[in-house]
Design an enzyme around this catalytic site. Structure first.
Site, PDB file in Angstrom:
ATOM      1  NE  ARG A 162       2.137  -3.652   6.474  1.00 36.81           N
ATOM      2  CZ  ARG A 162       2.536  -2.541   6.027  1.00 36.81           C
ATOM      3  NH1 ARG A 162       1.634  -1.896   5.270  1.00 36.81           N
ATOM      4  NH2 ARG A 162       3.992  -2.182   5.843  1.00 36.81           N
TER       5      ARG A 162
ATOM      6  CD  GLN B 299      16.627  12.448  -2.802  1.00 37.91           C
ATOM      7  OE1 GLN B 299      17.415  11.573  -2.874  1.00 37.91           O
ATOM      8  NE2 GLN B 299      16.648  13.488  -3.544  1.00 37.91           N
TER       9      GLN B 299
ATOM     10  CD  GLU C 158       3.716  -0.072   9.194  1.00 34.38           C
ATOM     11  OE1 GLU C 158       3.323  -1.392   9.924  1.00 34.38           O
ATOM     12  OE2 GLU C 158       4.819  -0.026   8.684  1.00 34.38           O
TER      13      GLU C 158
ATOM     14  CG  HIS D 148       4.074   5.962  10.893  1.00 31.69           C
ATOM     15  ND1 HIS D 148       5.010   5.619   9.851  1.00 31.69           N
ATOM     16  CD2 HIS D 148       2.866   5.532  10.278  1.00 31.69           C
ATOM     17  CE1 HIS D 148       4.128   4.950   8.576  1.00 31.69           C
ATOM     18  NE2 HIS D 148       2.836   5.107   9.066  1.00 31.69           N
TER      19      HIS D 148
ATOM     20  CB  CYS E 152      12.981   1.142  -5.366  1.00 29.07           C
ATOM     21  SG  CYS E 152      12.771   2.017  -3.746  1.00 29.07           S
TER      22      CYS E 152
ATOM     23  CE1 TYR F  67      -1.264   6.119  10.102  1.00 34.64           C
ATOM     24  CE2 TYR F  67      -0.453   4.106   9.007  1.00 34.64           C
ATOM     25  CZ  TYR F  67      -0.521   5.410   9.365  1.00 34.64           C
ATOM     26  OH  TYR F  67       0.151   6.085   8.177  1.00 34.64           O
TER      27      TYR F  67
ATOM     28  CB  SER G 221      -0.934  -0.016   1.037  1.00 34.44           C
ATOM     29  OG  SER G 221      -1.644   1.026   1.378  1.00 34.44           O
TER      30      SER G 221
HETATM   31  P1  FAD Z   1      26.327  15.130 -12.789  1.00 40.32           P
HETATM   32  O1  FAD Z   1      26.249  13.900 -12.026  1.00 40.32           O
HETATM   33  O2  FAD Z   1      27.331  16.137 -12.255  1.00 40.32           O
HETATM   34  O3  FAD Z   1      27.207  14.815 -14.435  1.00 40.32           O
HETATM   35  C1  FAD Z   1      27.673  15.602 -15.294  1.00 40.32           C
HETATM   36  C2  FAD Z   1      28.505  14.726 -16.161  1.00 40.32           C
HETATM   37  O4  FAD Z   1      28.859  15.623 -17.224  1.00 40.32           O
HETATM   38  C3  FAD Z   1      29.885  14.158 -15.308  1.00 40.32           C
HETATM   39  O5  FAD Z   1      29.884  12.735 -15.644  1.00 40.32           O
HETATM   40  C4  FAD Z   1      30.764  14.893 -15.844  1.00 40.32           C
HETATM   41  O6  FAD Z   1      31.960  14.172 -16.195  1.00 40.32           O
HETATM   42  C5  FAD Z   1      30.148  15.229 -17.499  1.00 40.32           C
HETATM   43  N1  FAD Z   1      31.003  16.346 -18.283  1.00 40.32           N
HETATM   44  C6  FAD Z   1      31.081  17.527 -17.903  1.00 40.32           C
HETATM   45  N2  FAD Z   1      31.536  18.305 -18.665  1.00 40.32           N
HETATM   46  C7  FAD Z   1      31.821  17.528 -19.930  1.00 40.32           C
HETATM   47  C8  FAD Z   1      32.140  17.569 -21.120  1.00 40.32           C
HETATM   48  N3  FAD Z   1      32.520  18.762 -21.692  1.00 40.32           N
HETATM   49  N4  FAD Z   1      32.179  16.701 -22.109  1.00 40.32           N
HETATM   50  C9  FAD Z   1      31.879  15.386 -21.632  1.00 40.32           C
HETATM   51  N5  FAD Z   1      31.226  15.072 -20.570  1.00 40.32           N
HETATM   52  C10 FAD Z   1      31.332  16.269 -19.472  1.00 40.32           C
HETATM   53  N6  FAD Z   1      21.315  13.717  -5.065  1.00 40.32           N
HETATM   54  C11 FAD Z   1      19.857  13.179  -4.712  1.00 40.32           C
HETATM   55  O7  FAD Z   1      19.038  13.128  -5.179  1.00 40.32           O
HETATM   56  N7  FAD Z   1      19.864  12.413  -3.594  1.00 40.32           N
HETATM   57  C12 FAD Z   1      21.070  11.878  -3.022  1.00 40.32           C
HETATM   58  O8  FAD Z   1      21.087  11.493  -1.944  1.00 40.32           O
HETATM   59  C13 FAD Z   1      22.135  12.549  -3.408  1.00 40.32           C
HETATM   60  N8  FAD Z   1      23.436  12.193  -2.793  1.00 40.32           N
HETATM   61  C14 FAD Z   1      24.668  12.949  -3.231  1.00 40.32           C
HETATM   62  C15 FAD Z   1      25.799  12.356  -2.631  1.00 40.32           C
HETATM   63  C16 FAD Z   1      27.060  12.963  -2.996  1.00 40.32           C
HETATM   64  C17 FAD Z   1      28.262  12.714  -2.364  1.00 40.32           C
HETATM   65  C18 FAD Z   1      26.959  13.695  -4.282  1.00 40.32           C
HETATM   66  C19 FAD Z   1      28.347  14.238  -4.741  1.00 40.32           C
HETATM   67  C20 FAD Z   1      25.864  13.980  -4.766  1.00 40.32           C
HETATM   68  C21 FAD Z   1      24.644  13.678  -4.349  1.00 40.32           C
HETATM   69  N9  FAD Z   1      23.465  13.924  -5.023  1.00 40.32           N
HETATM   70  C22 FAD Z   1      22.320  13.333  -4.682  1.00 40.32           C
HETATM   71  C23 FAD Z   1      23.229  14.844  -5.986  1.00 40.32           C
HETATM   72  C24 FAD Z   1      23.311  14.198  -7.428  1.00 40.32           C
HETATM   73  O9  FAD Z   1      24.170  13.161  -7.694  1.00 40.32           O
HETATM   74  C25 FAD Z   1      23.120  15.297  -8.694  1.00 40.32           C
HETATM   75  O10 FAD Z   1      22.188  16.130  -8.250  1.00 40.32           O
HETATM   76  C26 FAD Z   1      23.171  14.706  -9.957  1.00 40.32           C
HETATM   77  O11 FAD Z   1      24.316  13.852 -10.180  1.00 40.32           O
HETATM   78  C27 FAD Z   1      23.114  15.831 -11.079  1.00 40.32           C
HETATM   79  O12 FAD Z   1      23.252  15.346 -12.150  1.00 40.32           O
HETATM   80  P2  FAD Z   1      23.633  16.019 -13.562  1.00 40.32           P
HETATM   81  O13 FAD Z   1      23.388  14.990 -14.754  1.00 40.32           O
HETATM   82  O14 FAD Z   1      23.189  17.132 -13.918  1.00 40.32           O
HETATM   83  O15 FAD Z   1      25.279  16.031 -13.222  1.00 40.32           O
HETATM   84  P1  NAP Z   2      23.377  22.375  -0.567  1.00 44.41           P
HETATM   85  O1  NAP Z   2      22.465  21.631  -0.089  1.00 44.41           O
HETATM   86  O2  NAP Z   2      23.099  23.475  -1.428  1.00 44.41           O
HETATM   87  O3  NAP Z   2      24.394  22.838   0.669  1.00 44.41           O
HETATM   88  C1  NAP Z   2      25.365  23.693   0.514  1.00 44.41           C
HETATM   89  C2  NAP Z   2      26.034  24.045   1.716  1.00 44.41           C
HETATM   90  O4  NAP Z   2      27.034  25.032   1.659  1.00 44.41           O
HETATM   91  C3  NAP Z   2      24.951  24.890   2.677  1.00 44.41           C
HETATM   92  O5  NAP Z   2      25.072  24.176   3.834  1.00 44.41           O
HETATM   93  C4  NAP Z   2      25.415  26.219   2.599  1.00 44.41           C
HETATM   94  O6  NAP Z   2      25.192  26.732   3.800  1.00 44.41           O
HETATM   95  C5  NAP Z   2      26.757  26.133   2.165  1.00 44.41           C
HETATM   96  N1  NAP Z   2      27.481  27.282   1.447  1.00 44.41           N
HETATM   97  C6  NAP Z   2      26.960  27.533   0.379  1.00 44.41           C
HETATM   98  N2  NAP Z   2      27.568  28.836  -0.140  1.00 44.41           N
HETATM   99  C7  NAP Z   2      28.529  28.962   0.773  1.00 44.41           C
HETATM  100  C8  NAP Z   2      29.830  29.910   0.794  1.00 44.41           C
HETATM  101  N3  NAP Z   2      29.876  30.673  -0.411  1.00 44.41           N
HETATM  102  N4  NAP Z   2      30.644  29.697   1.728  1.00 44.41           N
HETATM  103  C9  NAP Z   2      30.438  29.038   2.736  1.00 44.41           C
HETATM  104  N5  NAP Z   2      29.191  27.958   2.763  1.00 44.41           N
HETATM  105  C10 NAP Z   2      28.500  27.989   1.619  1.00 44.41           C
HETATM  106  O7  NAP Z   2      24.475  21.794  -1.493  1.00 44.41           O
HETATM  107  P2  NAP Z   2      25.263  20.459  -1.367  1.00 44.41           P
HETATM  108  O8  NAP Z   2      25.136  19.870  -0.014  1.00 44.41           O
HETATM  109  O9  NAP Z   2      26.529  20.504  -2.253  1.00 44.41           O
HETATM  110  O10 NAP Z   2      24.418  19.212  -2.223  1.00 44.41           O
HETATM  111  C11 NAP Z   2      23.998  19.181  -3.364  1.00 44.41           C
HETATM  112  C12 NAP Z   2      22.817  18.672  -3.875  1.00 44.41           C
HETATM  113  O11 NAP Z   2      23.006  17.427  -3.679  1.00 44.41           O
HETATM  114  C13 NAP Z   2      21.722  19.222  -2.817  1.00 44.41           C
HETATM  115  O12 NAP Z   2      20.927  19.994  -3.304  1.00 44.41           O
HETATM  116  C14 NAP Z   2      20.878  17.828  -2.452  1.00 44.41           C
HETATM  117  O13 NAP Z   2      19.739  17.984  -2.904  1.00 44.41           O
HETATM  118  C15 NAP Z   2      21.640  16.816  -3.281  1.00 44.41           C
HETATM  119  N6  NAP Z   2      21.944  15.749  -2.109  1.00 44.41           N
HETATM  120  C16 NAP Z   2      21.025  15.177  -1.344  1.00 44.41           C
HETATM  121  C17 NAP Z   2      21.307  14.243  -0.526  1.00 44.41           C
HETATM  122  C18 NAP Z   2      20.039  13.869   0.191  1.00 44.41           C
HETATM  123  O14 NAP Z   2      20.268  12.943   0.868  1.00 44.41           O
HETATM  124  N7  NAP Z   2      18.933  13.727  -0.273  1.00 44.41           N
HETATM  125  C19 NAP Z   2      22.317  13.937  -0.225  1.00 44.41           C
HETATM  126  C20 NAP Z   2      23.407  14.473  -0.828  1.00 44.41           C
HETATM  127  C21 NAP Z   2      23.264  15.534  -1.767  1.00 44.41           C
HETATM  128  P3  NAP Z   2      25.373  28.119   4.569  1.00 44.41           P
HETATM  129  O15 NAP Z   2      24.953  29.115   3.157  1.00 44.41           O
HETATM  130  O16 NAP Z   2      24.458  28.533   5.449  1.00 44.41           O
HETATM  131  O17 NAP Z   2      26.774  28.478   4.846  1.00 44.41           O
HETATM  132 FE1  SF4 Z   3      12.458   4.352  -4.314  1.00 42.31          FE
HETATM  133 FE2  SF4 Z   3      13.429   6.724  -4.266  1.00 42.31          FE
HETATM  134 FE3  SF4 Z   3      11.852   5.905  -6.396  1.00 42.31          FE
HETATM  135 FE4  SF4 Z   3      11.063   6.343  -3.708  1.00 42.31          FE
HETATM  136  S1  SF4 Z   3      11.771   7.973  -4.926  1.00 42.31           S
HETATM  137  S2  SF4 Z   3      10.361   4.801  -5.179  1.00 42.31           S
HETATM  138  S3  SF4 Z   3      12.508   5.528  -2.578  1.00 42.31           S
HETATM  139  S4  SF4 Z   3      13.902   5.247  -5.722  1.00 42.31           S
END
Ligand code: FAD
Ligand code: NAP
Ligand code: SF4
Length: 684
Positions: free
Chosen positions: A227, A352, A177, A265, A347, A179, A37
């Site tokens: 359930r 998110q 859960e 929950h 999944c 409920y 569900s």
């Molecule tokens: P990117 O993933 O940055 O991909 C861009 C690609 O373009 C790269 O592979 C790069 O090499 C390539 N590229 C760049 N320039 C060129 C060029 N000129 N020619 C050929 N290739 C090129 N998001 C979530 O939603 N949930 C999470 O839990 C989450 N956790 C994260 C944890 C970490 C540690 C990190 C780093 C990111 C996380 N993110 C998470 C963020 C998520 O990964 C990004 O939002 C997502 O990858 C963005 O996708 P994108 O395709 O726009 O860019």
């Molecule tokens: P983010 O969520 O935008 O966080 C950036 C952090 O950097 C903030 O804490 C911000 O806080 C700080 N910051 C921004 N500009 C700064 C500056 N000029 N100097 C110092 N601090 C600065 O970005 P992110 O952590 O890089 O993550 C990128 C994206 O990946 C996010 O949008 C997120 O959705 C995704 N992601 C998601 C998950 C998840 O679990 N769902 C996990 C990892 C990543 P202050 O401005 O208050 O200092």
């Molecule tokens: Fe699974 Fe994430 Fe899709 Fe939810 S949003 S169904 S947790 S992959």
């Protein structure tokens, strides 16, 4: 009670148990997969029933044995929030006919879940066995009197009768859960002294009356799933002996199947998030195997055919319930049956686009499958005018664009600067507990191969090359580059980027300050403080979060044994207040709790003064200056779009479409990247 229909199994058949039909009463389920569900938000939307019909029919066509709808309230006060879906009249039942007809037309079966939220109802009219406020609800429930309890039971019966009238094959009575029904069962929430409270038998009177009366009202062939909470994960929950006793009573009362409920929950233990190991709770269901006669359904973090098959083959359960995995891929069962399991869009348990949306009042969808619950408006149709596209960047956005374009019949060349597809997901999957992100890359890799997308790795493409190759349209999916904040001393050798840390390019000391406390700051803190690389992830998970591995305690609780901490970490942000407020609604508390357990100092409202040999100099929210004597400072300060190619391409007269991080870096996540790229490619 369980009647198995023999099925031809061959050595080529990798999932003989999963695909084995099951006869339950008068119905033969075509596979052992139950779609659990999920409230989608379509239930309350204008036109939602027609959309749900398409949504469920796709899952039935994909081979699911039995579908359970999202929770539907048997009365107004039991609705999860004011105005949430209920089934109380014949007129309301008529709306459901579109759903049941669509599922039956696909040869599937569907039950309606009856959900009374009790004290969890976000609803000022809420009622419960006792007037005890839930820790997760601002409203305090009104205690029902004995006559009102009787009336509540009758609304369950009416709801089941109306579900039958609407063409459902049965109902699932939501008894877990935390409920309403669960609130009657547990001493924690039932302080009554009349016949509906007191000892365990009296507290179970309500669920048993509901089941007995539904059975009497609907006849012998109507499915009744109960359930049952087998692990409450809260103080004063049920004991294992009580769970077994109630299961036996429910069987005698006429249930057809027992589904497993794990965790209230309000429990502070993760039960479905990505850090929960796969199949972590199947052993709980197994406690009832051989002790009750009705088929048992295992649940929680079952997301691949292998895990499901292993649970069934080990005899831990008779069926497996998967909910989110069927948002991610409606063809999950069909692909497994056809020997194409490597094509399943898995999944990743991120919550998110599903649960986080539900709690924000938004329509449910799926990060890895933006078509989920949008089937009628996001259609991937063959193009009538095939063209050639260059997609630059193979992160989530580029992958989604390339595959969708190719699926529609366009020719696609995908350029990627690095040696592998995946972009930042290659980094995300290195975070402990986020290994599932690798599955998305496996899925895209297979999809690219199957669709014949030409992938050019190790190829940082230039605008001139794209022109020379004759591309008229380019999808710019080049992602982001980490932001370097303007802090004095930011070029000091002790300063590292988050990629240096997560890709283990540089060594990291014992005392570390993180600048930035967004999703990546939290992930880096987790990565740096994590120690165990255990062979038995389920046992380690149980120990870390305080779950009783022997299943002998009340509520399933045991003292938590946090793992040793690898480093001392400070997690900093400039915004006032405690870091972590922007994390996901249903997972943020887990990250915060985990880092707190590990002694991470999370500090908001700081000003970064300078970085030098001594460490990081800060000004705190109260104006005081502080020196953090750290070995390293790691920059997790967000990102900026990388789109250096854009202007050059436009100057060359090439059409450019930006997606993902290349479009907007602020608040970027993979959900937006994949959704935006898929929608764009569906239109081009
Ligand atoms: P990117 O993933 O940055 O991909 C861009 C690609 O373009 C790269 O592979 C790069 O090499 C390539 N590229 C760049 N320039 C060129 C060029 N000129 N020619 C050929 N290739 C090129 N998001 C979530 O939603 N949930 C999470 O839990 C989450 N956790 C994260 C944890 C970490 C540690 C990190 C780093 C990111 C996380 N993110 C998470 C963020 C998520 O990964 C990004 O939002 C997502 O990858 C963005 O996708 P994108 O395709 O726009 O860019
Ligand atoms: P983010 O969520 O935008 O966080 C950036 C952090 O950097 C903030 O804490 C911000 O806080 C700080 N910051 C921004 N500009 C700064 C500056 N000029 N100097 C110092 N601090 C600065 O970005 P992110 O952590 O890089 O993550 C990128 C994206 O990946 C996010 O949008 C997120 O959705 C995704 N992601 C998601 C998950 C998840 O679990 N769902 C996990 C990892 C990543 P202050 O401005 O208050 O200092
Ligand atoms: Fe699974 Fe994430 Fe899709 Fe939810 S949003 S169904 S947790 S992959």
């Amino acid at each position: 009670m369980i009647e198995l229909t023999p099925r031809n199994t061959t050595p080529k058949d990798p999932y003989p148990h999963l695909l084995e039909p099951l006869r339950v009463g008068a119905i033969t389920l075509r596979s052992r997969v139950v779609m659990g569900s999920m409230h989608t938000g379509l239930e309350e939307r204008p036109g939602g029933f027609a959309r749900m019909a398409v949504f469920f029919a796709e899952r039935a066509r994909g081979g699911v044995g039995l579908i359970v709808t999202g929770g539907i309230a048997p009365n107004e006060e039991g609705a999860v929030y004011q105005g949430a879906a209920k089934l109380t009249t014949s007129e309301e039942a008529e709306h459901h006919r579109a759903i049941t007809a669509a599922v039956h037309a696909e040869g599937g079966h569907i039950c309606l879940q009856i959900l009374h939220a009790g004290r969890y109802a976000y609803n000022p009219k809420l009622v419960a066995p006792s007037a005890l406020q839930a820790p997760i609800n601002p409203f305090t429930p009104r205690e029902l009197d004995a006559a009102e309890v009787e009336a509540e039971i009758e609304t369950f019966v009416r709801c089941a009768r109306l579900a039958q009238q609407a063409g459902y094959d049965g109902v699932e009575v939501m008894g877990s859960e935390g409920y309403f029904i669960n609130q009657f069962i547990a001493a924690r929430t039932n302080h009554r002294t009349d016949r509906w409270g007191g000892d365990f038998a009296s507290r179970c009177r309500l669920p048993l009356a509901i089941v007995e009366r539904i059975r009497a009202a609907t006849g012998p062939d109507f499915l009744i799933i109960f359930r049952l909470s087998l692990l409450d994960l809260v103080e004063q929950g049920s004991s294992p002996e009580e769970c077994l006793q109630l299961a036996l009573w429910l069987e005698a009362a006429g249930v057809s199947l027992i589904n497993t409920g794990i965790g209230w929950h309000e429990a502070r233990i993760p039960t479905i998030a990505t850090l929960v190991p796969r199949g972590a709770f199947a052993a709980v269901t197994a406690q009832l195997k051989g002790r009750v006669g009705v088929p048992l359904i295992a649940t929680n973090r079952i997301n691949t055919p292998e895990v499901a098959e292993a649970i069934l083959a080990a005899g831990q359960a008779d069926l497996v319930s998967m909910a989110r995995p069927l948002l991610a891929d409606p063809e999950f069962v069909a692909k497994a049956a056809a020997g194409r399991a490597d094509e399943i869009n898995t999944c990743i348990a991120c919550n998110q686009a599903c649960l986080d949306h539900t709690f924000a009042g938004k329509l449910t969808s799926c990060l890895v499958n933006p078509r989920a619950c949008h089937e009628t408006e996001l259609q991937i149709l063959p193009t009538t005018a095939p063209r050639t596209f260059a997609v630059v960047g193979a992160g989530p956005a580029g992958l989604a664009a390339a595959c969708t374009l190719a699926e529609r019949g366009h020719r696609v060349v995908l350029f990627e600067a690095s040696a592998r597809i995946g972009g930042q997901f290659n980094v995300a999957k290195r975070i402990p507990g986020k290994e599932e992100f690798g599955e998305t890359l496996r899925y895209f890799q297979r999809r690219l191969e199957r669709l014949g997308v030409e992938v050019r790795l190790n190829h940082r493409v230039s605008a001139a090359e794209l022109q020379a190759d004759g591309f008229a349209s380019v999808i710019l999916a080049t992602g982001v580059t980490p932001r370097i904040p303007a802090i004095p001393g930011v070029d000091h050798p002790k300063v590292l980027g988050y990629l240096d840390v997560l890709l283990e390019r540089k060594p990291v000391g014992q005392r570390v300050a993180l600048i930035g406390a967004g999703g990546i700051g939290f992930d880096v803190a987790d990565f740096l403080t994590h120690t165990h690389r255990e062979a038995e992830p389920i046992a380690a998970f149980y120990a870390e979060w305080g779950i009783d591995l022997t299943f002998s305690t009340r509520g399933g609780l045991a003292p938590a044994a946090p793992q040793p901490v690898a480093r001392q970490v400070w997690l900093l942000q400039r915004k006032p207040g405690k870091p972590g407020k922007t994390l996901g609604k249903t997972t943020g508390w887990i990250h915060r709790a985990r880092l707190q357990q590990r002694g991470v100092q999370a500090v908001g409202g700081v000003e970064y003064l300078r970085i030098d040999d001594a460490g990081l100099h800060l000004r705190l929210a109260d104006g005081a200056e502080q020196l953090l004597e750290v070995d390293n400072v790691v920059l997790c300060a967000g990102q900026e779009s990388l789109r250096e190619l854009e202007d050059q391409l436009i100057d060359l007269g090439i059409a450019v479409h930006r997606v993902g991080g290349a479009d907007v870096a602020a608040e970027l996540d993979a959900k937006r990247a994949i959704d935006q790229a898929t929608r764009l490619a569906a239109q081009l």
